[in-house]
Design a protein around this motif. Sequence first.
Motif, PDB file in Angstrom:
ATOM      1  N   VAL A 241       0.818  -1.214   0.000  1.00 49.06           N
ATOM      2  CA  VAL A 241       0.000   0.000   0.000  1.00 49.06           C
ATOM      3  C   VAL A 241       0.855   1.269   0.000  1.00 49.06           C
ATOM      4  O   VAL A 241       0.643   2.173  -0.826  1.00 49.06           O
TER       5      VAL A 241
ATOM      6  N   SER B 265      -8.956  -8.040  -3.723  1.00 48.97           N
ATOM      7  CA  SER B 265      -8.649  -7.803  -2.307  1.00 48.97           C
ATOM      8  C   SER B 265      -9.795  -7.075  -1.645  1.00 48.97           C
ATOM      9  O   SER B 265     -10.492  -6.255  -2.275  1.00 48.97           O
TER      10      SER B 265
ATOM     11  N   ASN C 205      -6.543   3.748  -1.430  1.00 46.03           N
ATOM     12  CA  ASN C 205      -5.124   3.856  -1.812  1.00 46.03           C
ATOM     13  C   ASN C 205      -4.965   3.408  -3.264  1.00 46.03           C
ATOM     14  O   ASN C 205      -5.825   2.705  -3.811  1.00 46.03           O
TER      15      ASN C 205
ATOM     16  N   ASN D 109      -7.288 -11.070   4.971  1.00 49.32           N
ATOM     17  CA  ASN D 109      -5.846 -10.999   5.303  1.00 49.32           C
ATOM     18  C   ASN D 109      -5.206 -12.380   5.336  1.00 49.32           C
ATOM     19  O   ASN D 109      -5.226 -13.042   6.381  1.00 49.32           O
TER      20      ASN D 109
ATOM     21  N   THR E 190       6.066  -5.284   5.400  1.00 49.06           N
ATOM     22  CA  THR E 190       5.119  -4.224   5.761  1.00 49.06           C
ATOM     23  C   THR E 190       3.866  -4.812   6.397  1.00 49.06           C
ATOM     24  O   THR E 190       3.185  -4.131   7.147  1.00 49.06           O
ATOM     25  N   ASN E 191       3.555  -6.066   6.101  1.00 52.79           N
ATOM     26  CA  ASN E 191       2.362  -6.686   6.683  1.00 52.79           C
ATOM     27  C   ASN E 191       2.671  -7.267   8.060  1.00 52.79           C
ATOM     28  O   ASN E 191       3.810  -7.573   8.395  1.00 52.79           O
TER      29      ASN E 191
ATOM     30  N   TYR F  96       6.136  -9.560   9.674  1.00 55.04           N
ATOM     31  CA  TYR F  96       6.906  -8.721  10.615  1.00 55.04           C
ATOM     32  C   TYR F  96       7.029  -9.428  11.962  1.00 55.04           C
ATOM     33  O   TYR F  96       8.127  -9.511  12.543  1.00 55.04           O
TER      34      TYR F  96
ATOM     35  N   LEU G 144       8.255  -5.451  17.391  1.00 60.86           N
ATOM     36  CA  LEU G 144       7.075  -5.118  16.585  1.00 60.86           C
ATOM     37  C   LEU G 144       6.618  -3.708  16.940  1.00 60.86           C
ATOM     38  O   LEU G 144       6.660  -3.312  18.108  1.00 60.86           O
TER      39      LEU G 144
ATOM     40  N   CYS H 202      -6.306  -2.694  15.948  1.00 67.32           N
ATOM     41  CA  CYS H 202      -7.194  -2.964  14.803  1.00 67.32           C
ATOM     42  C   CYS H 202      -7.537  -4.450  14.692  1.00 67.32           C
ATOM     43  O   CYS H 202      -6.721  -5.316  15.031  1.00 67.32           O
TER      44      CYS H 202
ATOM     45  N   GLY I 205      -4.500   5.400   6.952  1.00 66.31           N
ATOM     46  CA  GLY I 205      -5.267   4.522   6.063  1.00 66.31           C
ATOM     47  C   GLY I 205      -5.799   3.268   6.723  1.00 66.31           C
ATOM     48  O   GLY I 205      -6.567   2.536   6.104  1.00 66.31           O
TER      49      GLY I 205
END
Length: 336
Positions: free
Chosen positions: A89, A127, A149, A181, A200-201, A205, A217, A231, A296
């Motif tokens: 993204v 997605s 995005n 996801n 990035t996900n 990570y 993290l 979230c 976002g």
Amino acid sequence: MNGGKILVTGGAGYIGSHTATELLDAGHEVVVFDNFANSSRAAADALQVAANRDVAVVEGDVRDADALRRVFRGHDIRAVCHFAAKKAVAESFEQPLSYHDNNVVGTLRLVEQMAAHGVKTLVFSSSATVYGYPVSVPITENMPLAPINPYGRTKLACERLLGDLALSDAEWRISILRYFNPIGAHCSGLLGDSPQGVPTNLMPYIGAVAAGRLPRLRVFGDDYPTPDGTCIRDYIHVVDLAKGHLKALQWLAAAPGLAIHNLGTGAGHSVFEVARAFEEASGRSVPYDVAPRRPGDTPVLYADPSRAAAELEWRAEHGLRRMCEDAWRHVAASAA
Ligand code: UD1
């Protein structure tokens, strides 16, 4: 199902390699087509070990009409699962032209070549990002589409392109799958999410932190209106997701036209829940710091997967614990 091979674009990538493996396990012939931009030959090799079968692996780019032409001429292709795309993204804000080129032009070139060679069965990797900030959860397929995005807008542009194509020619059979996801890995540990560079996900990570390759993290916000403040997302085991593609191909065999299905579990988990589940599954600690919210991000996203259940007879089977165990097996195997 009829004979002929299934072309898997992006077949060395995370979801593509798992889907190729499931297709092979189910007895299909597969051709992997990948430019290895965010994947590797090692992954293409690994999927053949995981499936215990040899596969044709073609290095090529979906924007390259000549490369596609050679594949369609050289192989008896009857259907395509199209994964090859960029998907980060933040990068999509920095490089919108590259995203539209790879994702939209790539899809356009692919369907042009499919049409030219009379191959009109396609499963397209979309997605949940196409919903943007959802008006409510769980998310059904007919909710408004308003991606927030450039990456999401390329996926929506592809969906529109495919919709127009299906309208123009009743011979097309197109399945659009909107993934929530995907996390986890093949049970062998041979395949998994191995992004190039710093992940990035969330899941890759966390895996890198648990393995000691990254120090801590960063939890992007703990002040959301959710029970623990982080979230909530609908994490789905990548093998369950891969199996959804087989069900979509079966559906298309009986149903010409265009179909859209959410692939998710219908249940949400918070960032803290995922980190804790990963600690339990791996026996490693995942130290974290709370960082500012990531622009976002929406607080709560999860699917209503009932259309896929009713029409495709598909349901996600694995829970969060299993997703973490399998992801950790891959991380540990990759480090060995
Ligand atoms: C993102 C994309 C989505 C894309 C998917 C797979 C957005 C809005 N959506 O989903 O379009 O299909 O990736 O590429 O970006 N988190 C942390 N720390 C981290 C990483 C993530 O706290 O280091 C949190 C995020 O804030 C989020 C959750 O973990 O709440 C999941 O993040 P991520 O794995 O990046 O997926 P999405 O953002 O849901």
